[in-house]
Design an enzyme around this catalytic site. Structure first.
Site, PDB file in Angstrom:
ATOM      1  N   LYS A 126       3.153  11.591  -3.852  1.00 10.96           N
ATOM      2  CA  LYS A 126       1.939  10.745  -4.716  1.00 10.96           C
ATOM      3  C   LYS A 126       1.363  11.948  -5.000  1.00 10.96           C
ATOM      4  O   LYS A 126       0.265  11.638  -5.933  1.00 10.96           O
ATOM      5  CB  LYS A 126       1.290  10.020  -3.587  1.00 10.96           C
ATOM      6  CG  LYS A 126       0.009   9.003  -4.325  1.00 10.96           C
ATOM      7  CD  LYS A 126      -0.440   7.913  -3.510  1.00 10.96           C
ATOM      8  CE  LYS A 126      -1.567   6.978  -3.334  1.00 10.96           C
ATOM      9  NZ  LYS A 126      -2.418   5.916  -2.286  1.00 10.96           N
ATOM     10  N   ASP A 152       0.970  -1.408  -0.050  1.00 11.18           N
ATOM     11  CA  ASP A 152      -0.224   0.015  -0.013  1.00 11.18           C
ATOM     12  C   ASP A 152       0.557   1.052   0.083  1.00 11.18           C
ATOM     13  O   ASP A 152       1.737   1.402   0.727  1.00 11.18           O
ATOM     14  CB  ASP A 152      -0.862  -0.340   1.503  1.00 11.18           C
ATOM     15  CG  ASP A 152      -1.748   1.136   1.313  1.00 11.18           C
ATOM     16  OD1 ASP A 152      -2.072   2.042   0.785  1.00 11.18           O
ATOM     17  OD2 ASP A 152      -2.335   1.000   2.527  1.00 11.18           O
ATOM     18  N   GLU A 170      -7.167   0.156  -4.194  1.00  9.72           N
ATOM     19  CA  GLU A 170      -6.934   0.150  -2.784  1.00  9.72           C
ATOM     20  C   GLU A 170      -8.846  -0.649  -2.208  1.00  9.72           C
ATOM     21  O   GLU A 170      -8.526  -1.057  -1.430  1.00  9.72           O
ATOM     22  CB  GLU A 170      -6.708   2.049  -1.873  1.00  9.72           C
ATOM     23  CG  GLU A 170      -5.158   2.026  -2.533  1.00  9.72           C
ATOM     24  CD  GLU A 170      -4.917   3.610  -2.165  1.00  9.72           C
ATOM     25  OE1 GLU A 170      -5.461   3.704  -1.978  1.00  9.72           O
ATOM     26  OE2 GLU A 170      -3.898   4.149  -2.910  1.00  9.72           O
ATOM     27  N   ASP A 214     -12.880   5.212   1.333  1.00  8.95           N
ATOM     28  CA  ASP A 214     -11.251   4.720   1.996  1.00  8.95           C
ATOM     29  C   ASP A 214     -10.568   6.198   2.055  1.00  8.95           C
ATOM     30  O   ASP A 214     -10.798   7.094   0.693  1.00  8.95           O
ATOM     31  CB  ASP A 214     -10.532   4.316   1.135  1.00  8.95           C
ATOM     32  CG  ASP A 214      -9.033   4.035   0.935  1.00  8.95           C
ATOM     33  OD1 ASP A 214      -9.116   4.915   1.774  1.00  8.95           O
ATOM     34  OD2 ASP A 214      -8.862   3.622  -0.074  1.00  8.95           O
TER      35      ASP A 214
END
Ligand code: AMP
Length: 529
Positions: A71, A9, A172, A194
């Site tokens: 990211k 992850d 994810e 999420d």
């Protein structure tokens, strides 16, 4: 090489790694027992780097050379509004790279974003090798469901530069659903909410004993914990600045200390009703030290950030609508991502879905665990699981008049392939330019141009006569390939759609060679091959 496949992850703020060992999934710990690694990379003057906890710890004194939240920049175009936003809130310098990609400038070297992610991946590889006493080269990496083609490719590039074989890029929320339902013999419709450090995703899935089907996905790749932190920073800085007439926002070291304190306060307010932000000697004015000390109440935080949570709920409603389900048809809601520990997030999710979220998923670890499960099934050590994901955006091509003609609708199940026959608009036209577009607008210019190529040598014919078959295929990583074929001559041209902002093959090879022998920090030497 071992048969272990790491499930990684690769988070905006923290990363986590897990592996399947004899039907048990294990989150791999680092020295000191940490189960997550800050996604932070810091550089020294000699070009060496530090990753993880030690990088985060030294950020205050080395803010300009410490990269976090990379990211948010990966696979994006430098001139896009998202990059502009991301750059505003970070102390390091971001410049435009040769492919119009953002690059981070540190000590006169420009680092591409996949390179930064590769350094984190290399560190994760080292952590895993230490924990497993085995050499590792295969991984499954997770990305937000709402990542575009370019962002997925850039993530894969990061794996390549780190010397890893990326078996699969998986979404994810889908990974979290695997962690929740794998081998549990259930038949349910679930929602995975999420909210991580940088991104928000909602996926609606239909899960049964051996099949996980994503019905719809929606999200925002620019909405996460960092935005909550920023609201606290702005709020606290404003009152401090009006009190002392000193700008914290321009003082990189002070700002970094405030950023760390804001994140810590936010986390504390998940379990406390008030907390103190205490930053002695934050700045100096006329040679006199000024301190920052203020109490922050949970209600203040909720007032500052409530609209961000409301935005996630609005996205949940649209995902449900796309899945053609109503709230009462959802059996379980999973909360994933560190931000879901915030009580107001839990409350609003509970109110919207009219049920208490499931307690048996770990918000920080479920995604890595699901990726590890998928990794093991890909190596066929485990019974295969059918995973049907969807593409988050529509894909089309630019057609006459500046329009976008959609070939693959968003939320189509992947892998998928779709074709459509097009023709020419002028007499004697010998070539057609195929522009691959991603997005929902009818106007080509309002969508993202993923790539373009030209089909040439079309025989001279009248307008409207040639038949050009354009085919798109999306693989199980969500990566797009496009081809165009003249049905008369059978001549075909195809490309793996490389977003304009990813690295060239030469650059990737060069970086992979450069980083091959670099040693990550905090490593114990005792690794068996
Ligand atoms: P993730 O990307 O899933 O690792 O989520 C990281 C985000 O969750 C960061 O913004 C953290 O500050 C945030 N976070 C972690 N723990 C808590 C907590 N107890 N309360 C609120 N936010 C948290």
């Amino acid at each position: 090489m071992s048969d272990f496949v790491l499930g990684i992850d690769l988070g905006t703020t923290y990363s986590c790694v897990a592996v399947m060992e004899q039907s048990d999934v294990r989150v791999l710990e680092q020295k000191g027992g940490y189960r997550t690694l800050p996604s932070v990379v810091a550089f020294n003057l000699d070009g060496s780097s530090m990753v993880g906890h030690i990088a985060k710890r030294q950020a205050v004194t080395n803010a300009e050379n410490t990269v976090y939240a990379a990211k948010r920049l990966i696979g994006r175009n430098f001139s896009g509004p998202d990059v502009e936003r991301a750059v505003k809130s970070v102390p390091y310098k971001v410049v435009q790279g040769p492919n119009r990609d953002p690059r981070i400038q540190i000590f006169k070297r420009n680092y591409s974003i996949p390179e930064i992610s590769a350094l984190i991946l290399k560190q994760i590889k080292a952590i895993a090798e230490e924990a497993l006493h085995a050499k590792i080269d295969k991984v499954v990496i997770t990305v937000p469901a709402y990542f575009s083609d370019g962002q997925r490719q850039a993530t894969k590039d990061a794996g390549f530069i780190a010397g890893l074989e990326v078996l699969r890029i998986v979404n994810e929320p889908t990974a979290a659903a695997l962690a929740f339902g794998y081998k549990k013999k259930m038949n349910k419709k679930i929602a995975v909410y999420d909210l991580g450090g940088g991104t928000f995703d909602i996926s609606i899935l239909d899960i049964s004993t051996d099949a996980f089907e994503v019905l719809a996905t929606a999200g925002n790749t620019f909405l996460g914990g960092e935005d909550f932190d920023q609201r606290i920073i702005d709020f606290v800085a404003k009152s401090y600045e009006s009190e002392y007439e000193i700008s914290i926002q321009k003082d990189k070291m002070a700002l970094q200390r405030l950023k760390d304190a804001a994140e810590a306060a936010k986390c504390q307010l998940s379990s406390l009703l008030e907390t103190e932000i205490n930053l002695p000697f934050l700045t100096t004015l006329n040679n006199e030290s000024k301190h920052l000390r203020r109490t922050l109440h949970r209600v203040e935080l909720e007032k500052l950030t409530g609209d961000l949570i409301d935005e996630t709920i609005r996205i949940c409603a649209s995902a449900l609508e796309m899945a053609a389900l109503n709230v009462s048809q959802i059996d379980d809601v999973l909360l994933v991502g560190g931000m879901t520990r915030m009580p107001l997030v839990q409350q609003k999710v509970k109110e919207f879905f009219e049920k208490i979220p499931a307690k048996n998923v770990h918000p920080d670890e479920a995604v890595a665990i699901g990726a590890a499960i998928l990794g093991a099934t890909l190596m066929e050590e485990e019974a295969p699981v059918i995973l049907l994901d969807v593409t988050p955006f529509s894909l089309g091509i630019r057609t006459a008049g500046g329009f976008s003609t959609i070939l693959v609708q968003k939320n189509s199940t992947i892998p998928t392939e779709a074709g459509h026959i097009f023709t020419t608009v002028t007499d004697g036209q010998r070539s057609v330019k195929i522009q691959v577009l991603q997005g929902e607008s009818k106007l080509a210019t309002e969508n993202t141009l993923l790539g373009e190529f030209t089909l040439t040598d079309i025989p001279v014919q009248k307008a409207g006569e040639p038949e050009i078959m354009v085919t798109f295929s999306i693989d199980s990583n969500g990566i797009v390939q496009a081809s165009a074929k003249d049905l008369k001559t059978k001549k075909e041209q195809s490309i793996v759609v490389t977003s304009k902002s990813t690295l060239s093959d030469e650059e990737k090879d060069k970086l992979a060679a450069e980083y091959k022998d670099s040693t990550p920090n905090e490593l114990v030497a005792d690794v068996k091959t």
